[in-house]
Design an enzyme around this catalytic site. Sequence first.
Site, PDB file in Angstrom:
ATOM      1  N   CYS A 243     -30.884  12.008 -21.056  1.00  0.00           N
ATOM      2  CA  CYS A 243     -30.784  12.344 -19.630  1.00  0.00           C
ATOM      3  C   CYS A 243     -31.834  13.386 -19.247  1.00  0.00           C
ATOM      4  O   CYS A 243     -32.464  14.018 -20.098  1.00  0.00           O
ATOM      5  CB  CYS A 243     -29.385  12.847 -19.304  1.00  0.00           C
TER       6      CYS A 243
ATOM      7  N   GLU B 160     -27.822  15.647 -27.443  1.00  0.00           N
ATOM      8  CA  GLU B 160     -29.122  16.271 -27.685  1.00  0.00           C
ATOM      9  C   GLU B 160     -29.050  17.780 -27.496  1.00  0.00           C
ATOM     10  O   GLU B 160     -29.591  18.561 -28.285  1.00  0.00           O
ATOM     11  CB  GLU B 160     -30.184  15.711 -26.720  1.00  0.00           C
TER      12      GLU B 160
ATOM     13  N   CYS C 235     -31.325  16.969 -20.665  1.00  0.00           N
ATOM     14  CA  CYS C 235     -31.692  17.081 -22.082  1.00  0.00           C
ATOM     15  C   CYS C 235     -33.205  17.050 -22.265  1.00  0.00           C
ATOM     16  O   CYS C 235     -33.751  17.764 -23.114  1.00  0.00           O
ATOM     17  CB  CYS C 235     -31.023  15.977 -22.892  1.00  0.00           C
TER      18      CYS C 235
ATOM     19  N   CYS D  11     -24.166  16.988 -23.631  1.00  0.00           N
ATOM     20  CA  CYS D  11     -24.762  15.826 -24.293  1.00  0.00           C
ATOM     21  C   CYS D  11     -25.061  16.124 -25.765  1.00  0.00           C
ATOM     22  O   CYS D  11     -25.191  17.289 -26.169  1.00  0.00           O
ATOM     23  CB  CYS D  11     -26.077  15.447 -23.616  1.00  0.00           C
TER      24      CYS D  11
ATOM     25  N   ASN E 122     -22.064  14.111 -28.240  1.00  0.00           N
ATOM     26  CA  ASN E 122     -21.610  14.495 -26.905  1.00  0.00           C
ATOM     27  C   ASN E 122     -20.164  14.983 -26.983  1.00  0.00           C
ATOM     28  O   ASN E 122     -19.355  14.452 -27.760  1.00  0.00           O
ATOM     29  CB  ASN E 122     -21.793  13.389 -25.871  1.00  0.00           C
TER      30      ASN E 122
ATOM     31  N   GLU F 259     -17.239  15.683 -24.352  1.00  0.00           N
ATOM     32  CA  GLU F 259     -16.820  15.561 -22.953  1.00  0.00           C
ATOM     33  C   GLU F 259     -15.676  16.521 -22.643  1.00  0.00           C
ATOM     34  O   GLU F 259     -15.119  17.182 -23.528  1.00  0.00           O
ATOM     35  CB  GLU F 259     -16.438  14.101 -22.656  1.00  0.00           C
TER      36      GLU F 259
HETATM   37  N1  THU Z   1     -24.916  11.539 -22.875  1.00  0.00           N
HETATM   38  C1  THU Z   1     -25.520  12.140 -23.945  1.00  0.00           C
HETATM   39  O1  THU Z   1     -24.857  12.631 -24.865  1.00  0.00           O
HETATM   40  N2  THU Z   1     -26.880  12.194 -23.946  1.00  0.00           N
HETATM   41  C2  THU Z   1     -27.664  11.716 -22.949  1.00  0.00           C
HETATM   42  O2  THU Z   1     -28.841  12.011 -22.909  1.00  0.00           O
HETATM   43  C3  THU Z   1     -27.087  10.806 -21.962  1.00  0.00           C
HETATM   44  C4  THU Z   1     -25.629  10.965 -21.755  1.00  0.00           C
HETATM   45  C5  THU Z   1     -23.467  11.492 -22.851  1.00  0.00           C
HETATM   46  C6  THU Z   1     -22.851  12.355 -21.777  1.00  0.00           C
HETATM   47  C7  THU Z   1     -21.519  11.672 -21.575  1.00  0.00           C
HETATM   48  O3  THU Z   1     -20.603  12.170 -22.514  1.00  0.00           O
HETATM   49  C8  THU Z   1     -21.807  10.228 -21.873  1.00  0.00           C
HETATM   50  O4  THU Z   1     -23.007  10.188 -22.604  1.00  0.00           O
HETATM   51  C9  THU Z   1     -21.931   9.336 -20.646  1.00  0.00           C
HETATM   52  O5  THU Z   1     -22.834   9.863 -19.741  1.00  0.00           O
END
Ligand code: THU
Length: 134
Positions: free
Chosen positions: A89, A60, A92, A58, A47, A49
């Site tokens: 999520c 994925e 994704c 994310c 991920n 941010e």
């Molecule tokens: N996140 C992912 O990388 N993958 C997911 O499927 C769920 C959420 C990340 C996004 C963000 O940087 C952190 O997790 C918190 O939501």
Amino acid sequence: MSLSQETRQKLIAAAQKARQYAYAPYSNYHVGAALLAENGTVFTGCNVENATYGATVCAERTAVFKAVSEGVREFQAIVVATSNGGSPCGICRQVLYEFAPDITVIMVDETGTVRHEGSLHDLLPMGFSPADLV
Ligand code: THU
């Protein structure tokens, strides 16, 4: 298609390594992904941010977009590594569904323990696919 134990462990190790590269200063929730293509190539992602929050990508999707941008669109499995075995999520799931509705999704926690393994169909029943655009 079922994964060999060797392949599963290789993907788990790759996802956990990718998780180390997560850029998550806002949530502090570090995620790594390892995407196994049909051709055997593994694409990893973490991920990433952003200070705007909304521009966050994310793990994925990072992995999927790396693969697609290198000409690879067919996938067998994805391992998602988090601290607690968290679930991909909705966005994704939808992105994965575009290319690989039958993909196996494996969620592992920080010890590498598999918390869930199953088809994307179970995570996104009746997903919208390119075939729906008629
Ligand atoms: N996140 C992912 O990388 N993958 C997911 O499927 C769920 C959420 C990340 C996004 C963000 O940087 C952190 O997790 C918190 O939501």
